[in-house]
Design a protein around this motif. Structure first.
Motif, PDB file in Angstrom:
ATOM      1  N   ASP A  89       0.822  -1.222   0.000  1.00 29.46           N
ATOM      2  CA  ASP A  89       0.000   0.000   0.000  1.00 29.46           C
ATOM      3  C   ASP A  89       0.851   1.265   0.000  1.00 29.46           C
ATOM      4  OD1 ASP A  89      -2.271  -1.455  -0.042  1.00 29.46           O
ATOM      5  OD2 ASP A  89      -2.705  -1.279   2.108  1.00 29.46           O
ATOM      6  N   GLU A  90       2.160   1.096   0.077  1.00 30.84           N
ATOM      7  CA  GLU A  90       3.035   2.281   0.132  1.00 30.84           C
ATOM      8  C   GLU A  90       3.185   2.965  -1.223  1.00 30.84           C
ATOM      9  OE1 GLU A  90       6.872   1.279   1.790  1.00 30.84           O
ATOM     10  OE2 GLU A  90       5.955  -0.007   3.288  1.00 30.84           O
ATOM     11  N   THR A  91       2.856   2.256  -2.301  1.00 24.59           N
ATOM     12  CA  THR A  91       3.266   2.785  -3.612  1.00 24.59           C
ATOM     13  C   THR A  91       2.345   3.879  -4.158  1.00 24.59           C
ATOM     14  OG1 THR A  91       2.087   0.978  -4.687  1.00 24.59           O
ATOM     15  CG2 THR A  91       4.468   0.692  -4.369  1.00 24.59           C
ATOM     16  N   ALA A  92       1.072   3.890  -3.741  1.00 20.05           N
ATOM     17  CA  ALA A  92       0.119   4.827  -4.365  1.00 20.05           C
ATOM     18  C   ALA A  92       0.594   6.277  -4.235  1.00 20.05           C
ATOM     19  CB  ALA A  92      -1.265   4.647  -3.752  1.00 20.05           C
ATOM     20  N   GLY A  93       1.003   6.669  -3.030  1.00 17.14           N
ATOM     21  CA  GLY A  93       1.431   8.049  -2.804  1.00 17.14           C
ATOM     22  C   GLY A  93       2.683   8.391  -3.602  1.00 17.14           C
ATOM     23  N   VAL A  94       3.551   7.414  -3.777  1.00 19.02           N
ATOM     24  CA  VAL A  94       4.802   7.647  -4.510  1.00 19.02           C
ATOM     25  C   VAL A  94       4.498   7.815  -6.001  1.00 19.02           C
ATOM     26  CG1 VAL A  94       7.021   6.621  -5.140  1.00 19.02           C
ATOM     27  CG2 VAL A  94       6.158   6.403  -2.795  1.00 19.02           C
ATOM     28  N   GLU A  95       3.586   6.974  -6.486  1.00 20.68           N
ATOM     29  CA  GLU A  95       3.214   7.054  -7.903  1.00 20.68           C
ATOM     30  C   GLU A  95       2.657   8.441  -8.228  1.00 20.68           C
ATOM     31  OE1 GLU A  95       1.094   3.719  -9.450  1.00 20.68           O
ATOM     32  OE2 GLU A  95       0.405   4.835 -11.200  1.00 20.68           O
ATOM     33  N   GLU A  96       1.838   8.940  -7.334  1.00 21.05           N
ATOM     34  CA  GLU A  96       1.242  10.265  -7.533  1.00 21.05           C
ATOM     35  C   GLU A  96       2.338  11.348  -7.645  1.00 21.05           C
ATOM     36  OE1 GLU A  96      -2.036  10.664  -4.706  1.00 21.05           O
ATOM     37  OE2 GLU A  96      -1.376  12.761  -4.546  1.00 21.05           O
ATOM     38  N   VAL A  97       3.319  11.270  -6.767  1.00 20.90           N
ATOM     39  CA  VAL A  97       4.367  12.298  -6.753  1.00 20.90           C
ATOM     40  C   VAL A  97       5.243  12.221  -8.004  1.00 20.90           C
ATOM     41  CG1 VAL A  97       6.435  13.117  -5.549  1.00 20.90           C
ATOM     42  CG2 VAL A  97       4.390  12.537  -4.255  1.00 20.90           C
ATOM     43  N   VAL A  98       5.682  11.011  -8.382  1.00 24.15           N
ATOM     44  CA  VAL A  98       6.574  10.939  -9.550  1.00 24.15           C
ATOM     45  C   VAL A  98       5.835  11.351 -10.825  1.00 24.15           C
ATOM     46  CG1 VAL A  98       8.260   9.324  -8.587  1.00 24.15           C
ATOM     47  CG2 VAL A  98       6.284   8.413  -9.820  1.00 24.15           C
ATOM     48  N   ALA A  99       4.539  11.037 -10.886  1.00 25.66           N
ATOM     49  CA  ALA A  99       3.755  11.477 -12.056  1.00 25.66           C
ATOM     50  C   ALA A  99       3.675  13.004 -12.068  1.00 25.66           C
ATOM     51  CB  ALA A  99       2.364  10.852 -12.020  1.00 25.66           C
TER      52      ALA A  99
END
Ligand SMILES: NC(=O)NCCC[C@H](N)C(=O)O
Length: 258
Positions: A89-99
């Motif tokens: 569940d950690e990846t969603a926030g990271v995906e948002e930022v890199v996008a």
């Protein structure tokens, strides 16, 4: 000029519940960890990195180890899929930022698993540890994502440590560094330098001759100084209790033009 940005994610209240696989559990002090994290982030900024904070994921005890959630190559972000289900569940926030930062985004998909801590980038070569967190399908997906962009992917069996980068990282000249009892297959690397302390095997390249490294490795810091480098030392004892090292608390984005 490429920008120098580094993703970081502050530790949450459940940090002490983080996973421990290869070492004896010792209770991490959440308050002390928060101070150590702030000093780590400050060290990045002092040395020219703009820190970009990913929103906290307070339900995920290991979220501070943001390195594991994404692998960057040029401006492409491959969102990881951890071999530890509790970390997914950690990846969603990271995906948002890199996008938001303008990266192209790709994802590791089932049945693939991969943790960013298993990927060591040296020039255009990506060494990937095949171990507890990264499986063969994950290695194949890493190749498929980055070989068309010019990367060379070299798979390394990892058995005795959590991640490839728990055992080895690299100096600015590409020399791979590691601590003997932790290394798995040093013959796969070109130049290999043994360091005297396990926690000295992890360095973050800050630019020029500056190496961010853990305070728990003074003999290794002296060795690096003797080789003409400048160690920048941070105390990360509370993260080390959870099998973290100095690399795992940030993701450097070196090839973004923004
Ligand atoms: N890249 C890293 O070194 N990550 C450390 C992750 C530690 C965390 N407790 C875990 O087991 O996933």
């Amino acid at each position: 000029m490429p920008s120098k940005k580094a993703l970081i994610r502050r530790p949450g209240p459940r940090l002490a519940e983080g996973l421990v696989t290869h070492i004896q559990r010792e209770r991490a002090d959440v308050e002390l960890a928060a101070g150590q994290w702030a000093a780590y982030a400050e060290a990045l900024r002092t040395h020219g990195w703009e820190t970009v904070e990913v929103d906290p994921a307070d339900d995920c005890p290991d979220a501070v180890f943001v390195e594991d959630t994404v692998v960057m190559y040029r401006n492409v972000a491959l969102i990881a899929r951890s071999g530890a289900a509790s970390r997914r569940d950690e990846t969603a926030g990271v995906e948002e930022v890199v996008a938001r930062l303008g990266c192209s985004v790709n994802r590791v998909r089932e049945p693939g698993t991969l943790d960013g801590g298993d990927v060591l980038k040296i020039g255009n070569t990506l060494y990937v540890g095949r171990g507890g967190r990264t499986n063969a399908a994950g290695v194949r997906q890493l190749r498929a994502a980055f070989e068309p962009l010019g990367a060379r992917v070299v798979a390394v069996p990892v058995g005795t440590v959590l991640h490839l980068k728990s055992a080895v990282t690299a100096l600015p000249d590409g020399t791979v560094i590691g601590h003997m009892p932790l290394r798995d297959t040093p013959s796969l690397f070109g130049r290999f330098l043994h360091v005297p302390e396990a926690s000295g095997s992890a360095v973050v390249l800050l630019g020029g001759d500056k190496l961010l490294m853990a305070a728990g490795a003074p003999k290794t810091a002296a060795l690096f100084t003797d080789l003409g480098y400048t160690p920048v030392v941070v105390d990360i004892s509370e993260f080390e209790k959870l099998e973290g090292c100095v690399t795992c608390l940030s993701v450097r984005l070196r090839e973004l033009y923004a």
